[in-house]
Design a protein around this motif. Structure first.
Motif, mmCIF file in Angstrom:
data_model
loop_
_atom_site.group_PDB
_atom_site.id
_atom_site.type_symbol
_atom_site.label_atom_id
_atom_site.label_comp_id
_atom_site.label_asym_id
_atom_site.label_seq_id
_atom_site.Cartn_x
_atom_site.Cartn_y
_atom_site.Cartn_z
ATOM 1 N N TYR A 1 0.875 -1.176 0.000
ATOM 2 C CA TYR A 1 0.000 0.000 0.000
ATOM 3 C C TYR A 1 0.905 1.216 0.000
ATOM 4 N N ARG A 2 0.939 1.930 -1.112
ATOM 5 C CA ARG A 2 1.912 3.007 -1.239
ATOM 6 C C ARG A 2 1.297 4.208 -1.957
ATOM 7 N N ARG A 3 1.964 5.339 -1.778
ATOM 8 C CA ARG A 3 1.563 6.542 -2.506
ATOM 9 C C ARG A 3 1.934 6.384 -3.982
ATOM 10 N N VAL A 4 1.041 6.807 -4.862
ATOM 11 C CA VAL A 4 1.296 6.674 -6.293
ATOM 12 C C VAL A 4 2.541 7.475 -6.654
ATOM 13 N N PRO A 5 3.563 6.819 -7.230
ATOM 14 C CA PRO A 5 4.815 7.526 -7.542
ATOM 15 C C PRO A 5 4.657 8.526 -8.673
ATOM 16 N N ASP A 6 5.548 9.524 -8.689
ATOM 17 C CA ASP A 6 5.620 10.529 -9.754
ATOM 18 C C ASP A 6 4.340 11.351 -9.884
ATOM 19 N N THR A 7 3.670 11.572 -8.764
ATOM 20 C CA THR A 7 2.486 12.439 -8.765
ATOM 21 C C THR A 7 2.551 13.365 -7.554
ATOM 22 N N ASP A 8 1.906 14.507 -7.694
ATOM 23 C CA ASP A 8 1.867 15.460 -6.584
ATOM 24 C C ASP A 8 0.666 15.224 -5.674
ATOM 25 N N SER A 9 -0.299 14.434 -6.153
ATOM 26 C CA SER A 9 -1.509 14.200 -5.367
ATOM 27 C C SER A 9 -1.252 13.160 -4.284
ATOM 28 N N LEU A 10 -2.104 13.178 -3.272
ATOM 29 C CA LEU A 10 -1.981 12.212 -2.168
ATOM 30 C C LEU A 10 -2.812 10.968 -2.475
ATOM 31 N N CYS A 11 -2.586 10.393 -3.642
ATOM 32 C CA CYS A 11 -3.303 9.189 -4.049
ATOM 33 C C CYS A 11 -2.476 7.951 -3.702
ATOM 34 N N TYR A 12 -3.157 6.898 -3.305
ATOM 35 C CA TYR A 12 -2.488 5.662 -2.938
ATOM 36 C C TYR A 12 -2.963 4.519 -3.827
ATOM 37 N N GLU A 13 -2.154 3.477 -3.902
ATOM 38 C CA GLU A 13 -2.482 2.323 -4.726
ATOM 39 C C GLU A 13 -2.050 1.041 -4.031
ATOM 40 N N PHE A 14 -2.598 -0.074 -4.509
ATOM 41 C CA PHE A 14 -2.289 -1.397 -3.969
ATOM 42 C C PHE A 14 -1.570 -2.224 -5.025
ATOM 43 N N LEU A 15 -0.567 -2.986 -4.579
ATOM 44 C CA LEU A 15 0.144 -3.931 -5.424
ATOM 45 C C LEU A 15 0.261 -5.258 -4.675
ATOM 46 N N TRP A 16 0.654 -6.299 -5.396
ATOM 47 C CA TRP A 16 0.940 -7.560 -4.725
ATOM 48 C C TRP A 16 2.173 -7.396 -3.849
ATOM 49 N N GLY A 17 2.138 -8.002 -2.677
ATOM 50 C CA GLY A 17 3.293 -7.974 -1.795
ATOM 51 C C GLY A 17 4.232 -9.134 -2.071
ATOM 52 N N PRO A 18 5.444 -9.098 -1.497
ATOM 53 C CA PRO A 18 6.428 -10.166 -1.746
ATOM 54 C C PRO A 18 5.950 -11.541 -1.297
ATOM 55 N N ARG A 19 5.181 -11.602 -0.222
ATOM 56 C CA ARG A 19 4.692 -12.904 0.247
ATOM 57 C C ARG A 19 3.678 -13.489 -0.732
ATOM 58 N N THR A 20 2.882 -12.620 -1.358
ATOM 59 C CA THR A 20 1.931 -13.080 -2.375
ATOM 60 C C THR A 20 2.664 -13.663 -3.570
ATOM 61 N N HIS A 21 3.710 -12.969 -4.026
ATOM 62 C CA HIS A 21 4.487 -13.474 -5.162
ATOM 63 C C HIS A 21 5.116 -14.827 -4.838
ATOM 64 N N ALA A 22 5.472 -15.024 -3.570
ATOM 65 C CA ALA A 22 6.115 -16.280 -3.178
ATOM 66 C C ALA A 22 5.110 -17.416 -3.021
ATOM 67 N N GLU A 23 3.890 -17.106 -2.572
ATOM 68 C CA GLU A 23 2.942 -18.148 -2.216
ATOM 69 C C GLU A 23 1.911 -18.457 -3.300
ATOM 70 N N THR A 24 1.784 -17.591 -4.285
ATOM 71 C CA THR A 24 0.838 -17.857 -5.366
ATOM 72 C C THR A 24 1.434 -17.329 -6.658
ATOM 73 N N SER A 25 0.634 -17.340 -7.719
ATOM 74 C CA SER A 25 1.105 -16.871 -9.017
ATOM 75 C C SER A 25 -0.061 -16.250 -9.778
ATOM 76 N N LYS A 26 0.257 -15.548 -10.832
ATOM 77 C CA LYS A 26 -0.791 -14.943 -11.651
ATOM 78 C C LYS A 26 -1.694 -16.005 -12.269
ATOM 79 N N MET A 27 -1.103 -17.158 -12.610
ATOM 80 C CA MET A 27 -1.901 -18.225 -13.196
ATOM 81 C C MET A 27 -2.923 -18.756 -12.194
ATOM 82 N N LYS A 28 -2.505 -18.925 -10.932
ATOM 83 C CA LYS A 28 -3.437 -19.423 -9.919
ATOM 84 C C LYS A 28 -4.572 -18.434 -9.668
ATOM 85 N N ILE A 29 -4.247 -17.152 -9.639
ATOM 86 C CA ILE A 29 -5.283 -16.151 -9.427
ATOM 87 C C ILE A 29 -6.206 -16.071 -10.638
ATOM 88 N N LEU A 30 -5.650 -16.218 -11.833
ATOM 89 C CA LEU A 30 -6.487 -16.226 -13.033
ATOM 90 C C LEU A 30 -7.404 -17.442 -13.037
#
Length: 343
Positions: free
Chosen positions: A254-283
């Motif tokens: 959960y981080r602030r959107v980079p390269d912007t002046d606004s206080l907008c935040y976004e969500f990405l997969w965390g390192p534990r998610t990348h280790a425990e699952t995959s894009k294929m499994k989620i698809l």
């Protein structure tokens, strides 16, 4: 025809129209009454996108990809899960117990399965027994012939979304219990209730180009019946869960959107998610939730294939590196044996 007779006929016709208009809402109420308060839309288990009234606009993926709202399929049954007391409520008016017309275009068996899901979640959370008699009350007499199919739909949803398997306590089938699923790897890693919210969130992120803005995420959660600042019967305080707990456990970033002046935040997969699952499994999760094949999501399927290839190469390199290390260690040992230290 005499003028007075024509006037009477017109007046009679107007009265007939007024009576018809007055009866229409009553008929609609009677149809709705049989189902009680609809806990979720007919798309809940099948994956049909919700109407524009749900605020699905910002959740649309690129035109070549399916709408992000497809992840909401099957998970929106949480919407009324907090109404535990109404899980097995009978209709107060027996005259309303008539099946709704097929012309409404809704999958009624899916609606019934959705209600069973709520009941199962209620009983599991409250640690109360799951009784067949209560489930039959929810299904209602008009659909008891379809009871097995409805239970099968509800059971598949519980397994897929929550990682809970519905089992009969005894062969008689008069009572059931929910246990952790054993036939899927993610069930052993992500247990109830976290699994029920984490996998859909990961799907939203994946379908939105591997990142989802905070606004998009909350719009999606609202479709699940989860609202910012409102305690949820299953997941507790949602903001704390997704922006703190799942972030601390490294499932989400959960981080602030980079390269912007606004206080907008976004969500990405965390390192534990990348280790425990995959894009294929989620698809696969998204596809199964929508009763589709993974190839029905061509853009994301290609991305998942690339991800699988990269993972395979990384594993091969790691194994090769481990093999070289082992061989080098063996060589050093053999050398030390051949040339012992002199006394």
């Amino acid at each position: 025809m005499p003028r007075g007779h024509k006037s009477k006929l017109r007046a009679r016709e107007k009265r007939r129209q007024h009576r018809a208009e007055a009866q229409s809402p009553k008929s609609a109420q009677a149809i709705a009454g049989e189902e009680g308060e609809a806990p979720c839309s007919s798309s809940s288990l099948l994956g049909d996108p919700p109407s524009s009234a749900t605020g699905a606009g910002p959740l649309q993926a690129p035109s070549s990809a399916p709408a992000t709202t497809s992840v909401a399929a099957g998970v929106s049954c949480e919407r009324a899960a907090g109404k535990a007391k109404g899980c097995a409520r009978k209709s107060k008016n027996p005259s309303r117990a008539s099946p709704p017309p097929e012309s409404c275009g809704l999958d009624i068996l899916t609606q019934k399965a959705c209600k069973l899901v709520e009941y199962l979640l209620c009983q599991y959370q409250l640690k109360e027994p799951i009784k067949k008699a209560d489930m039959l009350k929810i299904v209602r007499k008009w659909y008891r012939k379809d009871f097995s199919e409805i239970v099968s739909k509800a059971s598949e949803h519980m397994d897929l979304v929550h990682g809970l398997e519905l089992k009969e306590v005894k062969p008689s089938g008069n009572s059931y219990t929910l246990v952790d699923s054993s036939d899927e790897s993610l069930s052993r890693v992500w247990r109830f209730p976290i699994r029920g919210i984490l996998m859909p969130l990961l799907g939203v992120i994946f379908l939105n180009g591997n990142r989802a803005s905070e606004e998009e995420m909350w719009e999606f959660l609202n479709m699940m019946g989860i609202y910012d600042g409102m305690y949820h019967f299953i997941f507790g305080e949602p903001r704390q869960l997704i922006t703190q707990e799942l972030v601390q456990e490294q499932y989400l970033v959960y981080r602030r959107v980079p390269d912007t002046d606004s206080l907008c935040y976004e969500f990405l997969w965390g390192p534990r998610t990348h280790a425990e699952t995959s894009k294929m499994k989620i698809l696969e999760f998204i596809a199964k939730l929508n009763e589709k094949a993974i190839t029905d999501f061509p853009h994301h399927y290609e991305e998942a294939l690339r991800d699988e290839e990269e993972r395979s190469q990384a594993r091969a390199q790691a194994e090769a590196g481990a093999g070289c290390h082992s061989e080098a260690s063996g060589h050093l040992t053999a050398t030390s044996c051949c040339y012992p230290h002199s006394e």
